[in-house]
Design a protein around this motif. Sequence first.
Motif: not given
Length: 390
Positions: A17-24, A30-32, A76-78, A123-125, A155-157, A160-162, A210-213
């Motif tokens: 669970i992020a404490v500094v959020k990824y959003w964007g 490439l999911n950067l 494409a992600r999988t 659960s994607s992480a 796969g999902s941004g 990578c942290r998990s 959904p977070s992606t869109s």
Amino acid sequence: MADNKVYRASTTAPVNIAVVKYWGKRDPKLNLPTNSSISVTLSQADLRTLTTASCSASFDGDSLTLNGQASDISGARTQACFRELRARRAALEAADSSLPKLSTLPLKIVSENNFPTAAGLASSAAGFAALVRAIANLYELTDSPSELSLIARQGSGSACRSLFGGYVAWRMGDKADGTDSKADLISEASHWPNMRALILVVNAAKKDVPSTSGMQQTVATSGLFQQRISQVVPANMILMEEAIRKKDFPQFAEVTMRESNSFHACAADTYPPIFYMNDASRAAIRAVEAINAQAGKTIAAYTYDAGPNCVIYFLEEDEATVVGAFHRFLSGVSGWKASAAEAKSSVELPENIAGILKDGVGRVIQTGVGEGPEKTDEFLIAEDGQTVQR
Ligand code: DP6
């Protein structure tokens, strides 16, 4: 006779669970990300994905089963994860001709969560981290967790942290090919082991964007977001890393809450606006403020992702005060640990806040900081390649 041997490997992976959020995203393909982020890995005793990866010439094409349901792997992600992992295995095979050519065999993957999908927890992480780690184990790759995070990111941004336990940063990087956009460890769980989390699983009336869109709409339309990525997040990254290194809970808590507020302000500044929090979520914010005010110091921090569930971080020494304040009127919902009933809290939450939470919270999860993926001998695919029925 064809070699139909079944090769397999299993792993577990945690939720973070992020404490500094990824959003964007600056590059959706490439999911950067547009900014770096930091998360706390939660204990796998309470929340984890178990994944078995196997390969065999006897399998009929690649497949993935999630919680008993066949999952579409054509996305494409999988495909990016499969392709990158196979390429790394193929490189090992090219360097050592005695290795079996696993990179050419169909993959069969079976994955299960130990928490209800209906809880609406991202659960994607854990899912993509487990998928990447399990295949890396199967292929006996020597890549470090940080190197594997480059693959999980696709796969999902947040996945990578998990790949790490404890306190984890995802450095956004600046290369166009994304080779420097990966996760690294800030501190092991053992550095600050008394971090706890109480998750209030909030009943949601409708499905969230959904977070992606959602994040792509924010990037395209929010002016506030530009300030967030250029000024707010860079400052918060420094403050949060410092708070973790110094084990300074008040600083950790303030940045966590400001980050959640900043992300949800950008969601609201998206055009048309996106609202992830509902009345119960906002009541939980007021409850945390009441706890901190009555404690006379910051002992609890709320944070929200792309949904209404509230995650409250606190330290073990404040468990009775924080958990007791919620347990007093939420004792009827499932998920409490036995110790919660004994938690005596001096905090009295205002009745209107308690009432909204009572109506809106469906269950709770009590957990804490935990370890990264772990290799296991528990298999969801048997030696003969059949899915284990559970
Ligand atoms: C709000 O990792 O789900 O939870 O990369 O498109 O799969 P994709 O997005 P995802 O986004 C998570 C966003 C967040 C904040 C966070 O975890 O940092």
